[in-house]
Design a protein around this motif. Sequence first.
Motif, PDB file in Angstrom:
ATOM      1  N   PRO A   3      33.737  41.384  38.943  1.00  0.00           N
ATOM      2  CA  PRO A   3      34.075  39.967  39.153  1.00  0.00           C
ATOM      3  C   PRO A   3      35.699  39.745  39.350  1.00  0.00           C
ATOM      4  N   CYS A   4      36.528  40.771  38.899  1.00  0.00           N
ATOM      5  CA  CYS A   4      37.824  40.783  38.982  1.00  0.00           C
ATOM      6  C   CYS A   4      38.305  40.798  40.689  1.00  0.00           C
ATOM      7  N   ILE A   5      37.544  41.877  41.414  1.00  0.00           N
ATOM      8  CA  ILE A   5      37.696  41.854  42.700  1.00  0.00           C
ATOM      9  C   ILE A   5      37.108  40.877  43.609  1.00  0.00           C
ATOM     10  N   LEU A   6      35.842  40.473  43.283  1.00  0.00           N
ATOM     11  CA  LEU A   6      35.415  39.183  43.943  1.00  0.00           C
ATOM     12  C   LEU A   6      36.022  37.853  43.514  1.00  0.00           C
ATOM     13  N   SER A   7      36.841  37.729  42.357  1.00  0.00           N
ATOM     14  CA  SER A   7      37.454  36.453  42.479  1.00  0.00           C
ATOM     15  C   SER A   7      38.708  36.400  43.220  1.00  0.00           C
ATOM     16  N   LEU A   8      39.406  37.748  43.216  1.00  0.00           N
ATOM     17  CA  LEU A   8      40.459  37.969  44.214  1.00  0.00           C
ATOM     18  C   LEU A   8      40.102  37.705  45.800  1.00  0.00           C
ATOM     19  N   ASN A  39      48.023  54.381  58.302  1.00  0.00           N
ATOM     20  CA  ASN A  39      48.988  55.327  57.939  1.00  0.00           C
ATOM     21  C   ASN A  39      50.412  54.455  57.565  1.00  0.00           C
ATOM     22  N   ASP A  40      49.961  53.083  57.193  1.00  0.00           N
ATOM     23  CA  ASP A  40      51.256  52.309  57.037  1.00  0.00           C
ATOM     24  C   ASP A  40      51.825  52.687  55.419  1.00  0.00           C
ATOM     25  N   ASN A  41      53.020  52.492  55.214  1.00  0.00           N
ATOM     26  CA  ASN A  41      53.713  52.437  53.762  1.00  0.00           C
ATOM     27  C   ASN A  41      54.693  51.542  53.758  1.00  0.00           C
ATOM     28  N   GLU A  42      54.568  50.462  54.392  1.00  0.00           N
ATOM     29  CA  GLU A  42      55.360  49.307  54.157  1.00  0.00           C
ATOM     30  C   GLU A  42      54.825  48.090  54.944  1.00  0.00           C
ATOM     31  N   ASN A  43      55.234  46.951  54.888  1.00  0.00           N
ATOM     32  CA  ASN A  43      54.674  45.776  55.593  1.00  0.00           C
ATOM     33  C   ASN A  43      53.383  45.481  55.212  1.00  0.00           C
ATOM     34  N   PHE A  44      53.212  45.603  53.939  1.00  0.00           N
ATOM     35  CA  PHE A  44      51.866  45.184  53.229  1.00  0.00           C
ATOM     36  C   PHE A  44      51.934  43.730  52.751  1.00  0.00           C
ATOM     37  N   LYS A  45      50.706  42.942  52.605  1.00  0.00           N
ATOM     38  CA  LYS A  45      50.715  41.801  51.841  1.00  0.00           C
ATOM     39  C   LYS A  45      50.168  42.004  50.373  1.00  0.00           C
ATOM     40  N   ILE A  46      50.583  41.479  49.363  1.00  0.00           N
ATOM     41  CA  ILE A  46      50.213  41.418  48.156  1.00  0.00           C
ATOM     42  C   ILE A  46      49.386  40.392  47.867  1.00  0.00           C
ATOM     43  N   HIS A  47      48.282  40.649  47.233  1.00  0.00           N
ATOM     44  CA  HIS A  47      47.386  39.513  46.550  1.00  0.00           C
ATOM     45  C   HIS A  47      47.200  39.901  45.181  1.00  0.00           C
ATOM     46  N   SER A  48      47.118  38.920  44.306  1.00  0.00           N
ATOM     47  CA  SER A  48      47.328  39.074  42.850  1.00  0.00           C
ATOM     48  C   SER A  48      46.567  38.121  42.078  1.00  0.00           C
ATOM     49  N   GLU A  49      46.061  38.453  40.940  1.00  0.00           N
ATOM     50  CA  GLU A  49      45.444  37.542  39.986  1.00  0.00           C
ATOM     51  C   GLU A  49      45.318  38.079  38.475  1.00  0.00           C
ATOM     52  N   ILE A  50      45.496  37.295  37.631  1.00  0.00           N
ATOM     53  CA  ILE A  50      45.101  37.697  36.149  1.00  0.00           C
ATOM     54  C   ILE A  50      43.791  36.835  35.458  1.00  0.00           C
ATOM     55  N   ILE A  51      42.877  37.214  35.208  1.00  0.00           N
ATOM     56  CA  ILE A  51      41.952  36.906  34.719  1.00  0.00           C
ATOM     57  C   ILE A  51      41.726  36.888  33.224  1.00  0.00           C
ATOM     58  N   GLU A  52      41.506  36.064  32.490  1.00  0.00           N
ATOM     59  CA  GLU A  52      41.436  36.218  30.701  1.00  0.00           C
ATOM     60  C   GLU A  52      39.817  36.463  30.644  1.00  0.00           C
ATOM     61  N   ASN A  53      39.521  37.012  29.305  1.00  0.00           N
ATOM     62  CA  ASN A  53      38.315  37.289  28.598  1.00  0.00           C
ATOM     63  C   ASN A  53      37.346  37.866  29.711  1.00  0.00           C
ATOM     64  N   VAL A  54      38.135  39.039  30.069  1.00  0.00           N
ATOM     65  CA  VAL A  54      37.195  40.213  30.901  1.00  0.00           C
ATOM     66  C   VAL A  54      36.162  40.766  30.023  1.00  0.00           C
ATOM     67  N   GLU A  55      34.954  41.350  30.844  1.00  0.00           N
ATOM     68  CA  GLU A  55      33.926  42.107  29.912  1.00  0.00           C
ATOM     69  C   GLU A  55      34.464  43.379  29.414  1.00  0.00           C
ATOM     70  N   GLU A  56      33.900  43.756  28.288  1.00  0.00           N
ATOM     71  CA  GLU A  56      34.402  45.066  27.544  1.00  0.00           C
ATOM     72  C   GLU A  56      33.934  46.243  28.527  1.00  0.00           C
ATOM     73  N   TYR A  57      34.414  47.289  28.413  1.00  0.00           N
ATOM     74  CA  TYR A  57      33.905  48.559  29.161  1.00  0.00           C
ATOM     75  C   TYR A  57      32.902  49.085  28.647  1.00  0.00           C
ATOM     76  N   ILE A  58      31.865  49.356  29.512  1.00  0.00           N
ATOM     77  CA  ILE A  58      30.588  49.986  28.936  1.00  0.00           C
ATOM     78  C   ILE A  58      30.404  51.210  29.795  1.00  0.00           C
ATOM     79  N   LYS A  64      42.648  40.737  28.881  1.00  0.00           N
ATOM     80  CA  LYS A  64      43.087  40.274  30.392  1.00  0.00           C
ATOM     81  C   LYS A  64      42.893  41.474  31.310  1.00  0.00           C
ATOM     82  N   ALA A  65      42.691  41.086  32.520  1.00  0.00           N
ATOM     83  CA  ALA A  65      42.641  41.808  33.745  1.00  0.00           C
ATOM     84  C   ALA A  65      43.527  41.418  34.668  1.00  0.00           C
ATOM     85  N   LYS A  66      44.512  42.258  35.310  1.00  0.00           N
ATOM     86  CA  LYS A  66      45.407  42.016  36.512  1.00  0.00           C
ATOM     87  C   LYS A  66      44.892  42.761  37.628  1.00  0.00           C
ATOM     88  N   THR A  67      44.415  41.992  38.574  1.00  0.00           N
ATOM     89  CA  THR A  67      43.925  42.707  39.871  1.00  0.00           C
ATOM     90  C   THR A  67      44.834  42.563  40.997  1.00  0.00           C
TER      91      THR A  67
END
Length: 167
Positions: A54-59, A25-44, A13-16
């Motif tokens: 694909p993980c970034i584009l999906s999110l 220069n922000d250190n707080e007041n940020f928004k979190i976007h999250s997604e977990i994808i299954e069956n990710v490509e193997e690392y080459i 799986k991949a958690k993006t």
Amino acid sequence: MILAFDTYYFDNKAKTICLEFDNWNDNENFKIHSEIIENVEEYIPGEFYRRELPCILSLLDKIDLTNTEAIVVDGFVYLDDEKKFGLGAYLYEKLNKEIPIIGVAKTNFASIEKDKLALIRGESIKPLYITAVGLEVEDALKKIEMMHGEFRIPTLLKELDRLTKEI
């Protein structure tokens, strides 16, 4: 708005995570976007983008990109001085060259020299390696340099890394 992405791989799986913030220069007041994808490509080796892009584009499909100043990715934009595409360049192409991409790499494994700058932050002796497309690499370095935090890794990028590993 500025977006920063990182992905963590576990159990086929991949958690993006994407942090959305308004100022470099922000250190707080940020928004979190999250997604977990299954069956990710193997690392080459040399083709990391095939796994992470694909993980970034999906999110990104779930985020309104109007008014996006830049996107920060964990890795390189280009891999060599002939501008062999790395993750950042592939992302830039997929976004129709409309949003600047800044690559922030912790290790210097790419054979790029001319369009890469080393950034020393805090008291660290190990630099971050900055590459960019859609803006000058010197401007990209200044943006990462002004990010909040007194250590090598800016506060929000450290938080991004922590959140990706939180299962």
